[in-house]
Design a protein around this motif. Structure first.
Motif, PDB file in Angstrom:
ATOM      1  N   SER A 154      63.362  54.070  49.424  1.00  0.00           N
ATOM      2  CA  SER A 154      64.038  54.227  48.140  1.00  0.00           C
ATOM      3  C   SER A 154      62.985  54.519  47.144  1.00  0.00           C
ATOM      4  O   SER A 154      61.901  54.358  47.350  1.00  0.00           O
ATOM      5  N   THR A 155      63.554  55.154  45.891  1.00  0.00           N
ATOM      6  CA  THR A 155      62.626  55.696  44.857  1.00  0.00           C
ATOM      7  C   THR A 155      62.137  54.353  44.243  1.00  0.00           C
ATOM      8  O   THR A 155      61.168  54.203  43.368  1.00  0.00           O
TER       9      THR A 155
ATOM     10  N   TYR B  20      54.196  59.285  47.805  1.00  0.00           N
ATOM     11  CA  TYR B  20      55.373  58.697  47.029  1.00  0.00           C
ATOM     12  C   TYR B  20      56.784  58.864  47.513  1.00  0.00           C
ATOM     13  O   TYR B  20      56.761  60.090  48.233  1.00  0.00           O
ATOM     14  N   VAL B  21      57.894  58.222  47.228  1.00  0.00           N
ATOM     15  CA  VAL B  21      59.059  58.428  47.542  1.00  0.00           C
ATOM     16  C   VAL B  21      59.679  59.387  46.384  1.00  0.00           C
ATOM     17  O   VAL B  21      59.731  58.848  45.123  1.00  0.00           O
ATOM     18  N   SER B  22      59.740  60.631  46.982  1.00  0.00           N
ATOM     19  CA  SER B  22      60.541  61.747  45.910  1.00  0.00           C
ATOM     20  C   SER B  22      61.892  61.541  45.594  1.00  0.00           C
ATOM     21  O   SER B  22      62.409  62.019  44.639  1.00  0.00           O
ATOM     22  N   SER B  23      62.501  61.051  46.746  1.00  0.00           N
ATOM     23  CA  SER B  23      64.017  60.834  46.703  1.00  0.00           C
ATOM     24  C   SER B  23      64.402  60.057  47.740  1.00  0.00           C
ATOM     25  O   SER B  23      63.543  59.549  48.662  1.00  0.00           O
TER      26      SER B  23
END
Length: 93
Positions: A38-39, A60-63
């Motif tokens: 999750s973001t 990183y979580v981009s979406s």
């Protein structure tokens, strides 16, 4: 004292086939599906070297369900990394 509430810690293992990276020095972003992230998550990635002169410099979580990694090519040539097995830890507050 550090007090951090953590609601989730998850370990994922993904095999990712990165595309070619332009002649270095060059940064290149790659995104792959990682179901469950999750973001709101902070991710940490570990892997064996994916190619000579290539490093993962950030992730990183981009979406929802997608992680983006930034690769650095330091070679004076195009590099096409092999598939890599990434071990991913996701932490959610």
């Amino acid at each position: 004292e550090i007090n951090i509430d953590v609601s989730k810690i998850a370990l994922y293992e993904k095999t990712v086939d990165f595309t070619a990276i332009d002649t270095g020095p060059c940064l290149s972003d790659a995104t792959f599906v990682c179901t469950g992230v999750s973001t709101d998550d902070v991710v940490f990635i570990n892997s064996a070297p994916i190619a000579n002169n290539v490093a993962i410099v950030s992730a990183y979580v981009s979406s929802a369900n997608n992680i983006s990694v930034r690769l650095l090519n330091t070679a004076n040539e195009i590099v096409n990394p092999d598939s890599a097995v990434l071990k991913i830890i996701a932490v959610r507050k």
